[in-house]
Design a protein around this motif. Structure first.
Motif, mmCIF file in Angstrom:
data_model
loop_
_atom_site.group_PDB
_atom_site.id
_atom_site.type_symbol
_atom_site.label_atom_id
_atom_site.label_comp_id
_atom_site.label_asym_id
_atom_site.label_seq_id
_atom_site.Cartn_x
_atom_site.Cartn_y
_atom_site.Cartn_z
ATOM 1 N N GLY A 32 0.832 -1.193 0.000
ATOM 2 C CA GLY A 32 0.000 0.000 0.000
ATOM 3 C C GLY A 32 0.866 1.241 0.000
ATOM 4 N N PRO A 33 0.333 2.375 0.403
ATOM 5 C CA PRO A 33 1.138 3.602 0.495
ATOM 6 C C PRO A 33 2.326 3.423 1.435
ATOM 7 N N ASP A 34 3.329 4.278 1.285
ATOM 8 C CA ASP A 34 4.573 4.160 2.053
ATOM 9 C C ASP A 34 4.354 4.231 3.558
ATOM 10 N N THR A 35 3.305 4.908 3.994
ATOM 11 C CA THR A 35 3.063 5.078 5.433
ATOM 12 C C THR A 35 2.321 3.893 6.048
ATOM 13 N N TRP A 36 1.949 2.908 5.220
ATOM 14 C CA TRP A 36 1.250 1.740 5.726
ATOM 15 C C TRP A 36 2.248 0.657 6.121
ATOM 16 N N PHE A 37 1.882 -0.157 7.109
ATOM 17 C CA PHE A 37 2.723 -1.258 7.568
ATOM 18 C C PHE A 37 1.906 -2.544 7.550
ATOM 19 N N LEU A 38 1.688 -3.051 6.359
ATOM 20 C CA LEU A 38 0.858 -4.231 6.193
ATOM 21 C C LEU A 38 1.636 -5.490 6.553
ATOM 22 N N SER A 39 0.899 -6.513 6.975
ATOM 23 C CA SER A 39 1.492 -7.828 7.182
ATOM 24 C C SER A 39 1.494 -8.574 5.842
ATOM 25 N N LEU A 40 1.740 -9.862 5.879
ATOM 26 C CA LEU A 40 1.796 -10.660 4.650
ATOM 27 C C LEU A 40 0.555 -11.532 4.515
ATOM 28 N N PRO A 41 0.037 -11.683 3.304
ATOM 29 C CA PRO A 41 -1.146 -12.531 3.107
ATOM 30 C C PRO A 41 -0.862 -13.985 3.487
ATOM 31 N N GLU A 42 -1.883 -14.666 3.936
ATOM 32 C CA GLU A 42 -1.780 -16.088 4.270
ATOM 33 C C GLU A 42 -2.652 -16.896 3.318
ATOM 34 N N LYS A 43 -2.134 -18.043 2.890
ATOM 35 C CA LYS A 43 -2.862 -18.885 1.939
ATOM 36 C C LYS A 43 -3.870 -19.762 2.672
ATOM 37 N N LEU A 44 -5.083 -19.869 2.109
ATOM 38 C CA LEU A 44 -6.120 -20.717 2.659
ATOM 39 C C LEU A 44 -5.975 -22.131 2.112
ATOM 40 N N PRO A 45 -6.571 -23.129 2.773
ATOM 41 C CA PRO A 45 -6.524 -24.500 2.241
ATOM 42 C C PRO A 45 -7.045 -24.562 0.814
ATOM 43 N N ALA A 46 -6.472 -25.436 0.021
ATOM 44 C CA ALA A 46 -6.809 -25.530 -1.401
ATOM 45 C C ALA A 46 -8.245 -25.980 -1.608
ATOM 46 N N ASN A 47 -8.863 -25.432 -2.662
ATOM 47 C CA ASN A 47 -10.202 -25.843 -3.091
ATOM 48 C C ASN A 47 -10.129 -26.081 -4.594
ATOM 49 N N ASP A 48 -9.784 -27.304 -4.967
ATOM 50 C CA ASP A 48 -9.510 -27.620 -6.376
ATOM 51 C C ASP A 48 -10.725 -27.447 -7.273
ATOM 52 N N THR A 49 -11.926 -27.535 -6.693
ATOM 53 C CA THR A 49 -13.119 -27.448 -7.531
ATOM 54 C C THR A 49 -13.260 -26.070 -8.164
ATOM 55 N N GLU A 50 -12.741 -25.038 -7.508
ATOM 56 C CA GLU A 50 -12.860 -23.684 -8.038
ATOM 57 C C GLU A 50 -11.682 -23.302 -8.928
ATOM 58 N N GLN A 51 -10.619 -24.133 -8.941
ATOM 59 C CA GLN A 51 -9.414 -23.856 -9.725
ATOM 60 C C GLN A 51 -8.844 -22.474 -9.387
ATOM 61 N N LEU A 52 -8.913 -22.157 -8.093
ATOM 62 C CA LEU A 52 -8.377 -20.897 -7.605
ATOM 63 C C LEU A 52 -7.538 -21.154 -6.359
ATOM 64 N N ASP A 53 -6.500 -20.370 -6.201
ATOM 65 C CA ASP A 53 -5.731 -20.351 -4.962
ATOM 66 C C ASP A 53 -6.090 -19.065 -4.226
ATOM 67 N N ILE A 54 -6.390 -19.195 -2.926
ATOM 68 C CA ILE A 54 -6.933 -18.072 -2.162
ATOM 69 C C ILE A 54 -5.943 -17.631 -1.086
ATOM 70 N N TRP A 55 -5.682 -16.332 -1.052
ATOM 71 C CA TRP A 55 -4.910 -15.718 0.028
ATOM 72 C C TRP A 55 -5.777 -14.657 0.699
ATOM 73 N N GLN A 56 -5.537 -14.431 1.993
ATOM 74 C CA GLN A 56 -6.269 -13.380 2.702
ATOM 75 C C GLN A 56 -5.298 -12.510 3.509
ATOM 76 N N LEU A 57 -5.669 -11.221 3.626
ATOM 77 C CA LEU A 57 -4.849 -10.265 4.357
ATOM 78 C C LEU A 57 -5.743 -9.307 5.136
ATOM 79 N N PRO A 58 -5.701 -9.341 6.466
ATOM 80 C CA PRO A 58 -6.408 -8.307 7.248
ATOM 81 C C PRO A 58 -5.726 -6.956 7.029
ATOM 82 N N LEU A 59 -6.520 -5.903 6.910
ATOM 83 C CA LEU A 59 -5.966 -4.569 6.648
ATOM 84 C C LEU A 59 -5.502 -3.903 7.934
ATOM 85 N N ASP A 60 -4.674 -4.612 8.699
ATOM 86 C CA ASP A 60 -4.003 -3.991 9.834
ATOM 87 C C ASP A 60 -2.829 -3.176 9.297
ATOM 88 N N GLY A 61 -2.402 -2.198 10.067
ATOM 89 C CA GLY A 61 -1.228 -1.433 9.662
ATOM 90 C C GLY A 61 -1.535 -0.200 8.850
#
Length: 282
Positions: free
Chosen positions: A220-249
């Protein structure tokens, strides 16, 4: 008479050879290694100054188990800083970052490079075909259990035409190939923002599985201090890999909506960057 003619012929060949050598395009140049704490580094350059632009690079070789950092270092670390203010015949520079990797230890998570990294630098010259003096001051974090801030000066003088070295050309070409490309539509991820009562919103990144993405990072902007996204368990039926990141920082008391963001996707068959804007969920 024959001797004079022969001497003239030799003189003509010498002048012609010299003229041809002056018109040959330049390709690459290598600087000397500079010893750093637990690492060494040098400047490289490639290209033809007669065109008004060259490609330089800072090559860093790190001792075993030591690392340095990406432009977004994660929970800890020092992002690299490059200062070209003392360079001569340099109009502008663009620092490029190879795709990084994530490191996890007792101090948290960081983003950067181990073993070896080459930062490509696109340089526009003030005067095409003029001598160039690359003067670079850097600040790096070189870390293992502790982080050592390293300040060093590098210098590399380039004549209007310099001797080609295939080694430097190969190094810089390979480094440029590791820089994430701008994602086209088929390579873009779907990004959703979900508000949660009483806590921070969460960003969900849905990446097409066919891209073989190993990790993702959000800036994000230089003044933000974001953490790193975490990967969710795989769901092959959707053919997608999912990551999530809380907007802390994000800055306290200021809404994040409308902020310009950058997603970097690091994959086994290629890496991509995607810009997006944080849009408040309805």
């Amino acid at each position: 008479m024959i001797k004079k003619a022969k001497n003239f012929a030799l003189y003509f060949v010498a002048v012609l050879t010299g003229s041809l050598s002056l018109t040959l395009p330049s390709h690459a140049f290598e600087g000397q290694w500079v010893e750093l704490p637990n690492a060494k580094a040098r400047l490289l350059a490639t290209g033809d100054p007669m065109t008004g632009s060259i490609l330089a690079g800072l090559e860093i070789e790190l001792d075993e188990d030591w690392k340095t950092y990406w432009r977004f270092p994660g929970d800890s670390g020092i992002p690299p800083s490059f200062d070209w203010s003392d360079a001569q015949n340099v109009a502008s520079t663009q620092l490029l970052f190879p795709a990084p990797q994530r490191f996890t230890d007792e101090y948290g998570q960081s983003v950067g490079y181990k073993h070896r990294v080459v930062f490509p630098i696109e340089i526009e010259l003030e005067g095409a075909g003029q001598p160039t003096n690359l003067q670079l001051d850097i600040v790096l974090g070189i870390c293992r259990e502790v982080c050592i801030p390293v300040t060093e000066h590098f210098s590399l003088k380039l004549p209007p035409i310099f001797v080609a070295t295939e080694a430097a050309k190969t190094i810089l070409t390979a480094a440029t190939d590791t820089v994430p490309m701008k994602a086209v539509e088929a390579q873009q991820s779907e990004i959703k923002i979900t508000e949660r009562a009483g806590t921070t919103p969460i960003v969900t990144i849905s990446v097409p599985s066919k891209l073989l993405i190993k990790d993702v990072f959000i800036e994000g902007p230089d003044t933000w201090f974001l953490s790193l996204p975490e990967k969710l368990p795989a769901n092959d039926t959707e053919q997608l890999d999912i990551w999530q990141l809380p907007l802390d920082g994000t800055p306290i008391g200021k809404e994040p909506w409308g902020a310009a963001m950058r997603l970097t996707m690091v994959g086994t068959d290629g890496s991509f960057e995607q810009e997006f804007t944080l849009i408040e969920p309805e």
